[in-house]
Design a protein around this motif. Structure first.
Motif, PDB file in Angstrom:
ATOM      1  N   ALA A 143      -3.621   6.471 -10.950  1.00 32.88           N
ATOM      2  CA  ALA A 143      -3.576   5.356 -10.006  1.00 32.88           C
ATOM      3  C   ALA A 143      -3.618   4.015 -10.719  1.00 32.88           C
ATOM      4  O   ALA A 143      -2.988   3.043 -10.277  1.00 32.88           O
ATOM      5  CB  ALA A 143      -4.743   5.471  -9.024  1.00 32.88           C
ATOM      6  N   ARG A 169       0.831  -1.206   0.000  1.00 35.70           N
ATOM      7  CA  ARG A 169       0.000   0.000   0.000  1.00 35.70           C
ATOM      8  C   ARG A 169       0.862   1.252   0.000  1.00 35.70           C
ATOM      9  O   ARG A 169       0.573   2.230  -0.710  1.00 35.70           O
ATOM     10  CB  ARG A 169      -0.934  -0.001   1.217  1.00 35.70           C
ATOM     11  CG  ARG A 169      -1.996  -1.072   1.197  1.00 35.70           C
ATOM     12  CD  ARG A 169      -3.125  -0.775   2.164  1.00 35.70           C
ATOM     13  NE  ARG A 169      -2.715  -0.834   3.553  1.00 35.70           N
ATOM     14  CZ  ARG A 169      -2.857  -1.890   4.342  1.00 35.70           C
ATOM     15  NH1 ARG A 169      -3.366  -3.015   3.863  1.00 35.70           N
ATOM     16  NH2 ARG A 169      -2.502  -1.845   5.620  1.00 35.70           N
ATOM     17  N   ALA A 189      -4.961   2.936  -2.838  1.00 37.16           N
ATOM     18  CA  ALA A 189      -3.816   2.065  -2.586  1.00 37.16           C
ATOM     19  C   ALA A 189      -4.248   0.828  -1.806  1.00 37.16           C
ATOM     20  O   ALA A 189      -3.756  -0.281  -2.060  1.00 37.16           O
ATOM     21  CB  ALA A 189      -2.728   2.823  -1.822  1.00 37.16           C
ATOM     22  N   SER A 214      -0.473   1.847 -11.615  1.00 35.61           N
ATOM     23  CA  SER A 214       0.154   0.932 -10.665  1.00 35.61           C
ATOM     24  C   SER A 214      -0.295  -0.504 -10.887  1.00 35.61           C
ATOM     25  O   SER A 214       0.421  -1.447 -10.525  1.00 35.61           O
ATOM     26  CB  SER A 214      -0.161   1.363  -9.229  1.00 35.61           C
ATOM     27  OG  SER A 214       0.511   2.573  -8.912  1.00 35.61           O
ATOM     28  N   ILE A 223       2.258   1.768  -3.497  1.00 41.66           N
ATOM     29  CA  ILE A 223       1.280   2.280  -4.456  1.00 41.66           C
ATOM     30  C   ILE A 223       0.965   3.739  -4.167  1.00 41.66           C
ATOM     31  O   ILE A 223       0.889   4.569  -5.095  1.00 41.66           O
ATOM     32  CB  ILE A 223       0.005   1.414  -4.426  1.00 41.66           C
ATOM     33  CG1 ILE A 223       0.321   0.001  -4.918  1.00 41.66           C
ATOM     34  CG2 ILE A 223      -1.097   2.041  -5.281  1.00 41.66           C
ATOM     35  CD1 ILE A 223      -0.817  -0.979  -4.724  1.00 41.66           C
ATOM     36  N   PHE A 224       0.784   4.074  -2.897  1.00 36.32           N
ATOM     37  CA  PHE A 224       0.552   5.476  -2.533  1.00 36.32           C
ATOM     38  C   PHE A 224       1.710   6.344  -3.011  1.00 36.32           C
ATOM     39  O   PHE A 224       1.505   7.423  -3.596  1.00 36.32           O
ATOM     40  CB  PHE A 224       0.380   5.602  -1.018  1.00 36.32           C
ATOM     41  CG  PHE A 224       0.224   7.019  -0.545  1.00 36.32           C
ATOM     42  CD1 PHE A 224      -1.010   7.635  -0.569  1.00 36.32           C
ATOM     43  CD2 PHE A 224       1.317   7.746  -0.084  1.00 36.32           C
ATOM     44  CE1 PHE A 224      -1.165   8.948  -0.132  1.00 36.32           C
ATOM     45  CE2 PHE A 224       1.182   9.057   0.346  1.00 36.32           C
ATOM     46  CZ  PHE A 224      -0.065   9.658   0.320  1.00 36.32           C
ATOM     47  N   TRP A 226      -6.065   8.803  -2.118  1.00 38.88           N
ATOM     48  CA  TRP A 226      -4.977   7.975  -2.653  1.00 38.88           C
ATOM     49  C   TRP A 226      -4.707   6.788  -1.740  1.00 38.88           C
ATOM     50  O   TRP A 226      -4.420   5.679  -2.209  1.00 38.88           O
ATOM     51  CB  TRP A 226      -3.706   8.814  -2.804  1.00 38.88           C
ATOM     52  CG  TRP A 226      -3.822   9.915  -3.808  1.00 38.88           C
ATOM     53  CD1 TRP A 226      -4.822  10.118  -4.711  1.00 38.88           C
ATOM     54  CD2 TRP A 226      -2.895  10.990  -4.003  1.00 38.88           C
ATOM     55  NE1 TRP A 226      -4.589  11.252  -5.456  1.00 38.88           N
ATOM     56  CE2 TRP A 226      -3.411  11.807  -5.045  1.00 38.88           C
ATOM     57  CE3 TRP A 226      -1.694  11.352  -3.400  1.00 38.88           C
ATOM     58  CZ2 TRP A 226      -2.748  12.946  -5.491  1.00 38.88           C
ATOM     59  CZ3 TRP A 226      -1.029  12.495  -3.843  1.00 38.88           C
ATOM     60  CH2 TRP A 226      -1.545  13.278  -4.886  1.00 38.88           C
ATOM     61  N   LYS A 227      -4.786   6.994  -0.432  1.00 40.68           N
ATOM     62  CA  LYS A 227      -4.602   5.874   0.500  1.00 40.68           C
ATOM     63  C   LYS A 227      -5.692   4.830   0.306  1.00 40.68           C
ATOM     64  O   LYS A 227      -5.430   3.624   0.389  1.00 40.68           O
ATOM     65  CB  LYS A 227      -4.609   6.390   1.939  1.00 40.68           C
ATOM     66  CG  LYS A 227      -3.377   7.200   2.322  1.00 40.68           C
ATOM     67  CD  LYS A 227      -3.500   7.748   3.740  1.00 40.68           C
ATOM     68  CE  LYS A 227      -2.297   8.618   4.096  1.00 40.68           C
ATOM     69  NZ  LYS A 227      -2.435   9.231   5.455  1.00 40.68           N
TER      70      LYS A 227
END
Length: 732
Positions: free
Chosen positions: A505, A73, A706, A508, A76-77, A702-703
């Motif tokens: 996003a 996570r 992720a 990813s 990705i963030f 975004w979190k």
């Protein structure tokens, strides 16, 4: 206690080793002679401490089950953050004497709205704003970070500057329940005026002289039912209700024409519409109906001035010469005699007319052909006629194009935008007459991003009844041959179309070898109004079987395999996810769903719930119609949970959601956990402070993505895979 098992998860994530099992409290529901025992309806009462205890236990269990994904996570963030120009400025758009734009700053969750003065009346070239360079005459209108300070959740509703440019109406929501408090700011002095109106629906419309503001309120079921007039400088108790809609199928909205001559109230159900108008320079006057509503007829009228005469440009789907105009036609009529219509563009089976925008010397048509949105410009002649209609060609395939922000009635250029699954969003000023497209701004994707490394294409699945269903596919060109991990997204309701757009996003996923696809199933609007009509009411199951057919097509073609395929959808698309989980669980390794509408029959049987009555024209009315009741019960995900192996499931929801209540996924997950076989992971994650749109603030969003992407990658075995181009991205 809310939990049956003594060793179930608690609010302590470290102790969450066993899935929480919700207690069963049988509640009988009887309609049309059918009796259903609902064992988890008690979860609806969020004021019950046991309910909150259960939701927190589920969160703790989810935290424990996904704890090993924390490093992924974080990666990705960091990737999303690294690809995003955090300190940036939007492209300025002109309104009156100012250029309006927004700023974002590294480390800040929310944007700052600003403006700067135009150089003069002929200034149509937006200023080239640069990060770190002072902008002459810049004025901050609202710093959303300051407004959000001290709140777990924040959403801006209205942001409307009056025509003179000296007053701002804005509204805020700190709960996520989409009820806003409307306030006003004097842009000359910076003073917040004493006028304050709580409980509004979010928007605000000024009269042309800036003396009055019109706004909407909702009823107890969150239906926007009333339009109010507020005179600036007076108390809320003095506000006048100028329109009330009694029919629960309809919602209301208020706005104004681009010409500034008229205020407009729109009244719409899923099948029928009506407009009321009032001269904007007479805000205390009475609104009057433009065209009276007729059951099953939808229309929208745009005010135009052609040959010096006020005209109504009317998009409608009425019957003409005995044929229903499902895909809408465009007619013109005198503004004060709208029944006296002449058809400008007839109904066409292959083209869905969606909108018409009028400017002083041109019209802009927005429409959909071959499952793609398009835009065309139609000049007006000085004699009151029409020039040549020209479709704007952006030179992209599998793209989405359309009109952008164009506030001014008189403008020599038109602001338009286009993007694809691999092309960053581009904003142009289009010059009518020459056809020139002037690129004004392109979405920045930092780091190593080269569109040439990706490919997009369209494929077609064949549905159970032989209908061809489009699938959009995007992937890296260098992914290995053979079945690939694939995320298949679907929605399929409300005639909403899922159009191409580049997601930072999403890279990813793609860069780790995952394919992304969209199943454009019936119930959406990609292929016209009939595509929608054949995926709603008593044909709703087409939405579900279309998605299954798309999944089978992708598997049979060798692009993916059941142990590599994830389904994804939210809200009404969450109903789709729940339905396909019951229909074809063997096709999917996992299912990701946000705020899923998985208990539709219970909701549609309770007219007191938010939006229920207004939704009957989408799903049917099971209260009054036995056939609709039986049909909905036959596909309701919650009521059709069975003792069989399901894919891994991650359901996300928000405690304050007013559109799809948190109780729906909570009941669904409870029933699945008590009934399903196998050991596939089943997770429920409830944001205890947000509503339908999830957490507020870009970093929190975004979190959240992720969290979802890490689960998706782990489920298909890509959790340890480094993204392609990672070394180049790190070096850059």
């Amino acid at each position: 206690m809310a939990l049956d098992s003594s060793d179930s998860a608690t609010s302590n994530p470290g102790a969450a080793v066993t899935a929480p099992i919700a207690k069963r409290v049988p509640t009988q529901r009887e309609h049309h002679g059918d009796v259903f025992i609902d064992e988890y309806e008690w979860l609806r009462d969020k004021d019950n401490p046991e309910v909150i205890e259960y939701l927190k236990a589920e969160n703790a269990y989810t935290d424990a089950q996904t704890a090993h994904l924390a490093p992924l996570r974080e990666k990705i963030f960091a990737e999303v953050k690294a690809r995003t120009q955090e300190t940036d400025l939007s492209l300025p758009s002109r309104k009156g004497e100012f250029w309006y734009y927004s700023r974002t700053f590294e480390g800040k969750q929310y944007a700052v709205s600003c403006r700067c003065p135009i150089a003069g009346p002929d200034d149509w070239t937006p200023p080239e704003l640069e990060v770190g360079v002072e902008i002459p005459g810049e004025q901050v209108l609202l710093d959303l970070n300051e407004l959000a300070e001290g709140h777990d959740y924040f959403s801006l509703g209205a942001h409307s500057v009056n025509h003179a440019g000296d007053l701002l109406a804005f509204s805020t929501d700190f709960e996520g329940d989409e009820r806003y408090t409307l306030r006003f700011k004097n842009l000359g002095t910076g003073e917040i005026l004493p006028d304050e109106i709580p409980g509004t629906a979010g928007g605000a419309t000024w009269s042309v002289d800036g003396t009055h503001v019109f706004y909407v309120t909702v009823d107890e079921s969150w239906r926007p039912d009333s339009v109010w007039r507020h005179r600036l400088g007076t108390g809320k108790d003095d506000d006048v209700k100028v329109y009330f809609e009694a029919d629960q199928r309809f919602g209301v909205g208020v706005g104004s024409t681009r010409s500034k001559k008229f205020l407009v109230i729109g009244v719409d159900s899923k099948l029928t519409s009506e407009m009321l108008i009032l001269e904007s320079d007479n805000p205390a006057g009475e609104f009057r109906v433009l065209l009276p509503r007729r059951e099953g007829v939808s229309y929208a009228a745009e005010h135009a001035i052609i040959g010096g005469q006020d005209k109504a440009l009317i998009l409608h789907n009425d019957v003409v010469d005995g044929v229903k105009s499902e895909n809408f036609l465009l007619a013109i009529a005198p503004w004060d005699d709208p029944e006296n219509q002449t058809i400008l563009i007839p109904h066409r089976k292959e083209v869905r007319l969606e909108d018409v925008d009028a400017f002083s010397d041109k019209l802009v048509l927005s429409y959909r052909r071959e499952a793609l949105p398009r835009v065309a410009v139609w000049p007006l002649t000085s004699e009151g006629g029409f020039g040549e209609l020209t479709e704007v060609d952006f030179g992209l395939t599998l793209s989405a194009s359309g009109l952008s922000v164009n506030s001014e009635w008189e403008t020599p250029t038109l602001r338009m935008g286009v993007q694809s699954f691999i092309t960053p969003a581009q904003v142009f000023d289009y010059v009518p007459g020459t056809g020139e497209l002037i690129l004004r701004k392109e979405q920045k994707v930092l780091g190593h991003y080269d569109p040439a490394e990706y490919e997009q294409r369209r494929e077609w699945a064949v549905a159970q009844d032989g209908t061809r269903v489009p699938i959009s596919i995007v992937q890296r060109k260098d992914v290995p041959a053979g079945p690939k991990p694939l995320l298949l997204y679907g929605y399929g309701s409300y005639e909403s179309s899922i159009d191409a757009y580049l997601s930072v996003a999403r890279l990813s996923l793609l860069d780790r070898g995952m394919v992304f696809a969209v199943a454009h199933v019936r119930g959406g609007g990609e292929m016209g109004r009939l595509w929608y009509d054949n995926g709603k009411m008593l044909t709703k199951k087409n939405t579900f079987t279309d998605f299954v057919s798309c999944a089978r097509h992708l598997i049979d073609s060798g692009l993916t395999a059941p142990d590599r395929l994830i389904a994804d959808g939210g809200s009404a698309g969450g109903l789709l996810m729940g339905a396909v989980a019951n229909l074809a669980p063997e096709l999917f390794k996992g299912i990701l769903t946000n705020v899923p509408f998985v208990d539709p029959l219970t909701s549609m049987l309770d007219a007191s719930l938010p939006l229920t009555a207004a939704e009957w024209e989408e799903w049917g009315n099971p209260l009054d119609d036995k056939e609709v009741y039986a049909y909905m019960k036959s596909y309701s995900p919650y009521e059709n949970v069975e003792a069989k192996d399901y894919p891994a499931i991650l359901a996300m929801t928000g405690l304050n959601d007013t559109r799809v209540l948190y109780v729906e996924p909570a009941k669904w997950v409870s029933a699945l956990r008590a009934t399903k076989t196998g050991d596939a992971q089943l997770l429920l994650k409830t944001d205890m402070t947000s509503g339908h749109g999830g957490p507020s603030g870009r970093y929190e969003q975004w979190k959240e993505i992720a969290f979802e992407w890490a689960w998706v990658l782990d489920t298909v075995g890509l959790g340890e895979v480094e993204p392609a181009g990672a070394e180049a991205a790190a070096a850059s």
